[in-house]
Write a protein that holds these residues in place. Structure first.
Motif, PDB file in Angstrom:
ATOM      1  N   SER A  59     -14.714   8.966  -9.318  1.00 18.79           N
ATOM      2  CA  SER A  59     -15.236   8.120  -7.940  1.00 18.79           C
ATOM      3  C   SER A  59     -15.840   6.778  -8.586  1.00 18.79           C
ATOM      4  O   SER A  59     -16.140   6.059  -7.781  1.00 18.79           O
ATOM      5  CB  SER A  59     -16.369   9.136  -7.216  1.00 18.79           C
ATOM      6  N   SER A  60     -16.275   6.843  -9.884  1.00 19.85           N
ATOM      7  CA  SER A  60     -16.838   5.686 -10.255  1.00 19.85           C
ATOM      8  C   SER A  60     -15.895   4.425 -10.226  1.00 19.85           C
ATOM      9  O   SER A  60     -16.218   3.282  -9.950  1.00 19.85           O
ATOM     10  CB  SER A  60     -17.337   5.777 -11.884  1.00 19.85           C
ATOM     11  N   ILE A  61     -14.465   4.595 -10.154  1.00 21.73           N
ATOM     12  CA  ILE A  61     -13.298   3.586  -9.811  1.00 21.73           C
ATOM     13  C   ILE A  61     -13.761   3.211  -8.504  1.00 21.73           C
ATOM     14  O   ILE A  61     -13.876   1.922  -8.475  1.00 21.73           O
ATOM     15  CB  ILE A  61     -12.174   4.244 -10.088  1.00 21.73           C
ATOM     16  N   VAL A  62     -13.785   3.994  -7.577  1.00 20.63           N
ATOM     17  CA  VAL A  62     -13.938   3.471  -6.286  1.00 20.63           C
ATOM     18  C   VAL A  62     -15.191   2.787  -5.943  1.00 20.63           C
ATOM     19  O   VAL A  62     -15.517   1.694  -5.325  1.00 20.63           O
ATOM     20  CB  VAL A  62     -13.985   4.824  -5.307  1.00 20.63           C
ATOM     21  N   LYS A  63     -16.314   3.354  -6.570  1.00 11.40           N
ATOM     22  CA  LYS A  63     -17.744   2.804  -6.381  1.00 11.40           C
ATOM     23  C   LYS A  63     -17.697   1.252  -7.120  1.00 11.40           C
ATOM     24  O   LYS A  63     -18.233   0.568  -6.519  1.00 11.40           O
ATOM     25  CB  LYS A  63     -18.733   3.536  -7.056  1.00 11.40           C
ATOM     26  N   HIS A  64     -16.909   1.025  -8.339  1.00  8.66           N
ATOM     27  CA  HIS A  64     -16.652  -0.364  -8.756  1.00  8.66           C
ATOM     28  C   HIS A  64     -16.075  -1.157  -7.789  1.00  8.66           C
ATOM     29  O   HIS A  64     -16.770  -2.444  -7.687  1.00  8.66           O
ATOM     30  CB  HIS A  64     -15.839  -0.018 -10.027  1.00  8.66           C
ATOM     31  N   TYR A  65     -15.301  -0.897  -6.977  1.00  6.47           N
ATOM     32  CA  TYR A  65     -14.498  -1.815  -5.962  1.00  6.47           C
ATOM     33  C   TYR A  65     -15.272  -1.917  -4.936  1.00  6.47           C
ATOM     34  O   TYR A  65     -15.536  -3.069  -4.211  1.00  6.47           O
ATOM     35  CB  TYR A  65     -13.108  -1.101  -5.806  1.00  6.47           C
ATOM     36  N   LEU A  66     -15.950  -0.802  -4.589  1.00  2.02           N
ATOM     37  CA  LEU A  66     -17.200  -1.106  -3.208  1.00  2.02           C
ATOM     38  C   LEU A  66     -18.186  -1.999  -3.826  1.00  2.02           C
ATOM     39  O   LEU A  66     -18.444  -2.778  -2.872  1.00  2.02           O
ATOM     40  CB  LEU A  66     -17.724   0.431  -3.107  1.00  2.02           C
ATOM     41  N   LYS A  67     -18.738  -1.930  -5.018  1.00  2.00           N
ATOM     42  CA  LYS A  67     -19.585  -2.842  -5.227  1.00  2.00           C
ATOM     43  C   LYS A  67     -19.348  -4.145  -5.356  1.00  2.00           C
ATOM     44  O   LYS A  67     -19.794  -5.278  -4.906  1.00  2.00           O
ATOM     45  CB  LYS A  67     -20.132  -2.512  -6.788  1.00  2.00           C
ATOM     46  N   LYS A  68     -17.980  -4.297  -5.825  1.00  2.90           N
ATOM     47  CA  LYS A  68     -17.472  -5.829  -5.665  1.00  2.90           C
ATOM     48  C   LYS A  68     -17.349  -6.176  -4.476  1.00  2.90           C
ATOM     49  O   LYS A  68     -17.153  -7.596  -4.485  1.00  2.90           O
ATOM     50  CB  LYS A  68     -16.103  -5.691  -6.615  1.00  2.90           C
ATOM     51  N   SER A  69     -16.976  -5.483  -3.579  1.00  2.00           N
ATOM     52  CA  SER A  69     -16.548  -6.121  -2.320  1.00  2.00           C
ATOM     53  C   SER A  69     -17.934  -6.364  -1.528  1.00  2.00           C
ATOM     54  O   SER A  69     -17.741  -7.373  -0.462  1.00  2.00           O
ATOM     55  CB  SER A  69     -16.045  -4.798  -1.433  1.00  2.00           C
ATOM     56  N   GLY A  70     -19.105  -6.006  -1.966  1.00  2.00           N
ATOM     57  CA  GLY A  70     -20.358  -6.589  -1.083  1.00  2.00           C
ATOM     58  C   GLY A  70     -20.329  -6.059   0.262  1.00  2.00           C
ATOM     59  O   GLY A  70     -20.947  -6.510   0.993  1.00  2.00           O
ATOM     60  N   ALA A  71     -19.544  -5.175   0.685  1.00  2.00           N
ATOM     61  CA  ALA A  71     -19.347  -4.680   2.057  1.00  2.00           C
ATOM     62  C   ALA A  71     -20.874  -3.946   2.205  1.00  2.00           C
ATOM     63  O   ALA A  71     -21.219  -3.244   1.522  1.00  2.00           O
ATOM     64  CB  ALA A  71     -18.025  -3.639   2.164  1.00  2.00           C
ATOM     65  N   GLU A  72     -20.891  -3.927   3.632  1.00  2.00           N
ATOM     66  CA  GLU A  72     -21.926  -2.820   4.146  1.00  2.00           C
ATOM     67  C   GLU A  72     -21.418  -1.616   4.268  1.00  2.00           C
ATOM     68  O   GLU A  72     -20.266  -1.554   4.988  1.00  2.00           O
ATOM     69  CB  GLU A  72     -22.350  -3.236   5.479  1.00  2.00           C
TER      70      GLU A  72
END
Ligand code: FAD
Length: 412
Positions: free
Chosen positions: A182-195
């Motif tokens: 899940s760290s792959i997914v979390k990396h992209y979530l962080k990059k997105s800056g999304a709420e």
């Protein structure tokens, strides 16, 4: 992801692993937006023409309303690999003011790339869905930038521990995520800056004044200019509201034709100091009706430590998963444990367990004649992506996210 999803069941049945946030009532600009000059939460820097009788507070409120009206509101549904990557790519592609939200029915990020934590020690973790990433020479070239980025950040590392019975094709490379898949997914979530909002199960999508009004199980509906759906195909077909009428007959058939295998995963978490004495980190089993794969998950990811215990992951066969799909998790766990004892007798007692049903595990038939995505509506845009439109692995999700971006490029 399976999440026990069933047309007759409510989203709340899916449960979550850890984090949840309260439902969003009024959507504030994302922290990234709020930090931009001229878009501060107090309205400083905004050029709003003064009107007769304006007080400073009226002027601030009017500035804030105008800012909100000018901001593109985008919603991504699904915090799995496809959704997180779409969010990161949208953030990069949209130059103007953007409110980007991501909703998921589950309690944590990952989707079918979930990493479960032991309730006794959060450092003792287990990948319950995807196990490792196999990169073929074709995708090594095509998706090079994605692999390079994840390797540079230490999110992916080469798989070096032995997996018995693994089919190895010439030229393929295999990778693991040391901090859990899940760290792959979390990396992209962080990059997105999304709420990001967990435990937000989308139930309806309606068209109101040329915007998508998206309803969820709890809280008020919200309006968006653009919506990307990345849930498995059967969960797209469960959505109610105007969306039902925007899915053409052909699209409905294409979505209905996407099929998935079903299986269970069992995670066993052990206390620090315990040893699982086997010469492999993973093993494919071909002679058991219940168990298809076992991994000493921390060993697979090269993270053995005296500070946390090992974890085992067991994946069932698909026939076992299909046969027992409607059984209780307790029953299924008991059946898997009995078979495990026959394969690996004398295992120590785990301190915690997690049984995960994958109703929608891996795609066995993807949507026919779809270029990696399905566009349900163009103005405003409503697009679907996910491995159901490509194939079930890391590269399938990247290919789908890139297709979603291609479909949206003239509309953002
Ligand atoms: C057991 C198993 C083993 C696997 N092994 C591998 C492997 O070794 N290597 C590999 O590369 N791939 C593997 N895969 C496949 C890989 O995990 C998937 O292809 C990938 O994770 C799919 O990602 P996705 O974002 O398209 O979908 P998902 O991960 O399913 O994400 C969809 C998200 O949508 C959310 N959602 C659904 N309905 C709603 C709703 N109404 N409202 C809000 N949110 C909703 C779900 O909660 C979920 O988080 C495996 C999968 C499984 C299950």
């Amino acid at each position: 992801m399976g999440f026990g999803a069933h047309p007759a069941r409510s989203c709340a049945d899916q449960g979550g692993l850890s984090r949840s946030r309260p439902p969003l009532q009024a959507s504030p600009p994302s922290p990234v937006q709020a930090a931009r000059p001229g878009h501060g939460p107090d309205g400083r820097g905004d050029k709003v023409a003064a009107r007769a009788g304006d007080t400073p507070s009226l002027r601030r409120r009017r500035a804030s309303r105008e800012r909100a009206a000018a901001m593109l509101r985008v919603l991504v549904v699904g915090a799995g690999l496809t959704g997180s990557l779409c969010a990161a790519l949208l953030r990069k592609a949209i130059a103007g003011p953007l409110y980007l939200a991501l909703w998921d029915r589950a309690g944590d990020a990952g989707g079918r790339m979930i990493t479960a934590k032991s309730p006794h020690n959060p450092r003792c973790t287990a990948d319950l869905g995807a196990q490792y990433i196999t990169c073929t020479p074709h995708y090594a070239k095509k998706h090079r930038e994605f692999y390079e980025e994840l390797l540079a950040h230490g999110i992916l590392e080469p798989l070096t521990s032995p997996i018995e019975g693994m089919k190895v094709q010439e030229g393929d490379s295999n990778f693991v995520a040391p901090q859990g898949i899940s760290s792959i997914v979390k990396h992209y979530l962080k990059k997105s800056g999304a709420e990001i909002f967990f435990k937000q199960c989308v139930t309806q999508i309606n068209l109101r004044n040329n915007k998508w009004e998206v309803s969820k199980e709890t809280g008020a509906p919200e309006q968006f200019d653009l919506v990307v759906l990345t849930t498995p195909a059967p969960q797209i077909l469960e959505l109610q509201g105007d969306i039902v009428n925007f899915i053409s007959e052909l699209q409905r058939q294409q979505l209905a034709s996407v099929s998935y295998s079903s299986r269970y995963a069992l995670g066993l978490f052990y206390e620090a100091g315990m040893k699982i004495d086997v010469p492999w980190a993973g093993q494919y089993i071909s002679s058991n009706p219940c168990i298809r794969f076992i991994s000493v998950d921390n060993k697979k990811r090269n993270i053995e430590s005296s500070e946390f215990g090992p974890s085992l992951v067991i994946h069932t066969t698909v026939p076992f998963g299909v046969t027992h799909l409607e059984r209780s998790e307790e029953d299924v766990q008991e059946l898997i444990s009995q078979q495990l004892e026959a394969i690996l007798p004398g295992l120590p007692q785990p301190v915690a367990t997690k049984c995960q049903k994958w109703r929608y595990s891996q795609v066995t038939n993807s949507a026919a004649n779809c270029p990696g995505q399905m566009t349900l509506h163009l103005h405003p845009s409503l697009v679907c992506g996910g491995d159901g439109f490509t194939h079930s692995n890391f590269d399938g999700c990247i290919a789908s996210a890139l297709s979603v971006m291609e479909a949206l490029k003239n509309h953002i």
